[in-house]
Design a protein around this motif. Structure first.
Motif, PDB file in Angstrom:
ATOM      1  N   ALA A  80      64.587  42.162   4.748  1.00 20.47           N
ATOM      2  CA  ALA A  80      63.214  42.202   4.237  1.00 20.47           C
ATOM      3  C   ALA A  80      62.906  40.962   3.398  1.00 20.47           C
ATOM      4  O   ALA A  80      61.837  40.353   3.542  1.00 20.47           O
ATOM      5  N   LEU A  81      63.841  40.575   2.528  1.00 20.03           N
ATOM      6  CA  LEU A  81      63.637  39.371   1.707  1.00 20.03           C
ATOM      7  C   LEU A  81      63.570  38.124   2.576  1.00 20.03           C
ATOM      8  O   LEU A  81      62.763  37.216   2.312  1.00 20.03           O
ATOM      9  N   ARG A  82      64.420  38.055   3.582  1.00 24.18           N
ATOM     10  CA  ARG A  82      64.400  36.907   4.489  1.00 24.18           C
ATOM     11  C   ARG A  82      63.054  36.801   5.199  1.00 24.18           C
ATOM     12  O   ARG A  82      62.497  35.712   5.353  1.00 24.18           O
ATOM     13  N   TYR A  83      62.519  37.933   5.616  1.00 26.94           N
ATOM     14  CA  TYR A  83      61.218  37.934   6.284  1.00 26.94           C
ATOM     15  C   TYR A  83      60.120  37.491   5.319  1.00 26.94           C
ATOM     16  O   TYR A  83      59.262  36.672   5.677  1.00 26.94           O
ATOM     17  N   LEU A  84      60.131  38.022   4.087  1.00 25.53           N
ATOM     18  CA  LEU A  84      59.104  37.654   3.115  1.00 25.53           C
ATOM     19  C   LEU A  84      59.152  36.168   2.790  1.00 25.53           C
ATOM     20  O   LEU A  84      58.111  35.517   2.643  1.00 25.53           O
ATOM     21  N   ARG A  85      60.359  35.618   2.678  1.00 27.38           N
ATOM     22  CA  ARG A  85      60.479  34.168   2.428  1.00 27.38           C
ATOM     23  C   ARG A  85      59.933  33.367   3.602  1.00 27.38           C
ATOM     24  O   ARG A  85      59.338  32.295   3.412  1.00 27.38           O
ATOM     25  N   SER A  86      60.112  33.885   4.810  1.00 32.23           N
ATOM     26  CA  SER A  86      59.647  33.140   5.990  1.00 32.23           C
ATOM     27  C   SER A  86      58.129  33.049   6.040  1.00 32.23           C
ATOM     28  O   SER A  86      57.584  32.152   6.702  1.00 32.23           O
ATOM     29  N   LEU A  87      57.436  33.952   5.348  1.00 22.94           N
ATOM     30  CA  LEU A  87      55.974  33.914   5.350  1.00 22.94           C
ATOM     31  C   LEU A  87      55.437  32.671   4.654  1.00 22.94           C
ATOM     32  O   LEU A  87      54.272  32.306   4.853  1.00 22.94           O
ATOM     33  N   THR A  88      56.260  32.035   3.838  1.00 18.44           N
ATOM     34  CA  THR A  88      55.832  30.820   3.132  1.00 18.44           C
ATOM     35  C   THR A  88      56.136  29.565   3.937  1.00 18.44           C
ATOM     36  O   THR A  88      55.841  28.460   3.481  1.00 18.44           O
ATOM     37  N   THR A  89      56.720  29.721   5.114  1.00 18.20           N
ATOM     38  CA  THR A  89      57.081  28.575   5.957  1.00 18.20           C
ATOM     39  C   THR A  89      56.032  28.390   7.050  1.00 18.20           C
ATOM     40  O   THR A  89      55.246  29.297   7.333  1.00 18.20           O
ATOM     41  N   PRO A  90      56.021  27.222   7.698  1.00 14.11           N
ATOM     42  CA  PRO A  90      55.041  27.000   8.773  1.00 14.11           C
ATOM     43  C   PRO A  90      55.213  27.946   9.956  1.00 14.11           C
ATOM     44  O   PRO A  90      54.245  28.234  10.654  1.00 14.11           O
ATOM     45  N   GLN A  91      56.441  28.413  10.197  1.00 10.51           N
ATOM     46  CA  GLN A  91      56.687  29.328  11.316  1.00 10.51           C
ATOM     47  C   GLN A  91      57.347  30.610  10.811  1.00 10.51           C
ATOM     48  O   GLN A  91      58.577  30.733  10.811  1.00 10.51           O
ATOM     49  N   PRO A  92      56.550  31.576  10.345  1.00 10.11           N
ATOM     50  CA  PRO A  92      57.122  32.817   9.804  1.00 10.11           C
ATOM     51  C   PRO A  92      57.849  33.615  10.886  1.00 10.11           C
ATOM     52  O   PRO A  92      57.475  33.590  12.058  1.00 10.11           O
ATOM     53  N   GLU A  93      58.876  34.309  10.471  1.00 13.10           N
ATOM     54  CA  GLU A  93      59.648  35.158  11.374  1.00 13.10           C
ATOM     55  C   GLU A  93      58.742  36.247  11.943  1.00 13.10           C
ATOM     56  O   GLU A  93      58.046  36.926  11.208  1.00 13.10           O
ATOM     57  N   HIS A  94      58.768  36.412  13.253  1.00 18.27           N
ATOM     58  CA  HIS A  94      57.869  37.356  13.911  1.00 18.27           C
ATOM     59  C   HIS A  94      58.656  38.471  14.585  1.00 18.27           C
ATOM     60  O   HIS A  94      59.725  38.245  15.149  1.00 18.27           O
ATOM     61  N   HIS A  95      58.114  39.693  14.493  1.00 14.32           N
ATOM     62  CA  HIS A  95      58.749  40.853  15.114  1.00 14.32           C
ATOM     63  C   HIS A  95      57.735  41.547  16.002  1.00 14.32           C
ATOM     64  O   HIS A  95      56.575  41.704  15.639  1.00 14.32           O
ATOM     65  N   ARG A  96      58.184  42.005  17.158  1.00  8.64           N
ATOM     66  CA  ARG A  96      57.289  42.709  18.074  1.00  8.64           C
ATOM     67  C   ARG A  96      56.810  44.030  17.476  1.00  8.64           C
ATOM     68  O   ARG A  96      55.638  44.382  17.596  1.00  8.64           O
ATOM     69  N   GLY A  97      57.708  44.766  16.836  1.00 10.74           N
ATOM     70  CA  GLY A  97      57.331  46.023  16.207  1.00 10.74           C
ATOM     71  C   GLY A  97      57.108  45.828  14.722  1.00 10.74           C
ATOM     72  O   GLY A  97      56.514  44.843  14.289  1.00 10.74           O
ATOM     73  N   HIS A  98      57.603  46.756  13.912  1.00 10.57           N
ATOM     74  CA  HIS A  98      57.485  46.627  12.465  1.00 10.57           C
ATOM     75  C   HIS A  98      58.433  45.539  11.963  1.00 10.57           C
ATOM     76  O   HIS A  98      59.574  45.442  12.407  1.00 10.57           O
TER      77      HIS A  98
END
Length: 255
Positions: A97-115
């Motif tokens: 969850a923290l890794r995903y939240l950090r990725s939101l601040t990057t140009p290419q945020p981590e994307h998931h098909r579901g939740h």
């Protein structure tokens, strides 16, 4: 035909970038998941709005019990349902969850098909708090709570509202950063992706069974209410729809 194994793997695997706006739309959320989502949202809103009304108490407790039943269904569907709906395919630890939240601040945020992993934790919190709120509401209604816990139901419901607001904020941020309309995907069930990631079908029979169970429970609650309760509820709803002041009418009745 697309196998559940293929769509399950796709649902749990993150991709580096958000999907292109013109990418093909495929089915991700089956109808039972979407129906559960909107029934729970409507029931919570209705229960919250009727919490302080004595005349609408029948509606309040009916919607509260409905929320508890819906969560029980979602837990079962999270174990045996379609790929993206299964907890095993989207629930991850705090690190993810923290890794995903950090990725939101990057140009290419981590994307998931579901939740996404952060959203998954919020969903677990929502499910747990709904069950606790419904249980405490039942205990309050049947006078099974000790005196020192009289305010427990209201306190947990307030915490649930806070998590709901956090969830809505997350949906807004996710829609913006991934260039996806996440609320719309919970209406039509579709998100951008390859055909191999799509579900086989909408699971109509299970959705129909869920809706029938909810409507049947509402009818049973209405007809089994104490004498005069249903009529008083209808009168209060009519007063509110005509712009009348329910509290003021209550004051007159008490004089």
């Amino acid at each position: 035909m697309i196998s559940n194994t293929t769509s399950t793997a796709a649902a749990g695997a993150p991709s580096a970038a958000s999907p292109a706006p013109n990418q093909r739309q495929t089915l991700v959320w089956d109808l039972p998941v979407r129906l559960f989502h909107w029934l729970l949202a409507a029931s919570f809103a209705g229960a919250w709005l009727t919490a302080e009304s004595e005349r609408l108490h029948l509606i309040h407790i009916t919607l509260g019990y409905t929320m508890g039943g819906l969560v029980v269904f979602r837990i079962i569907w999270g174990l045996i349902g379609s790929g993206p709906a299964r907890f095993a395919n989207f629930v991850r630890g705090p690190g993810a969850a923290l890794r995903y939240l950090r990725s939101l601040t990057t140009p290419q945020p981590e994307h998931h098909r579901g939740h996404n992993p952060a959203g998954a934790l919020a969903i677990l919190a929502l499910l747990g708090l709904v069950l606790l709120t419904a249980a405490l509401g039942w205990a309050t209604e049947t006078e099974r709570l000790p005196a020192f816990m009289d305010e427990a139901h209201e306190a947990v419901a307030t915490g649930l509202m806070a998590v709901v607001c956090l969830h809505l904020l997350g949906v807004a941020v996710g829609s913006w950063r991934h260039r996806e309309n996440l609320p719309r995907s919970m209406v039509d069930g579709r998100k951008a992706g390859s055909a191999a990631e799509g579900l086989q079908g909408n699971r109509w029979p299970m959705a129909a069974l869920l809706l029938a169970a909810v409507l049947g429970f509402w009818a049973w609650q209405w007809h089994s209410a104490p004498d005069g309760t249903a009529g008083a509820t209808l009168k209060a709803l009519a007063t509110m729809s005509s712009g009348g002041d329910e509290d003021g009418e209550n004051d007159q009745d008490n004089d």
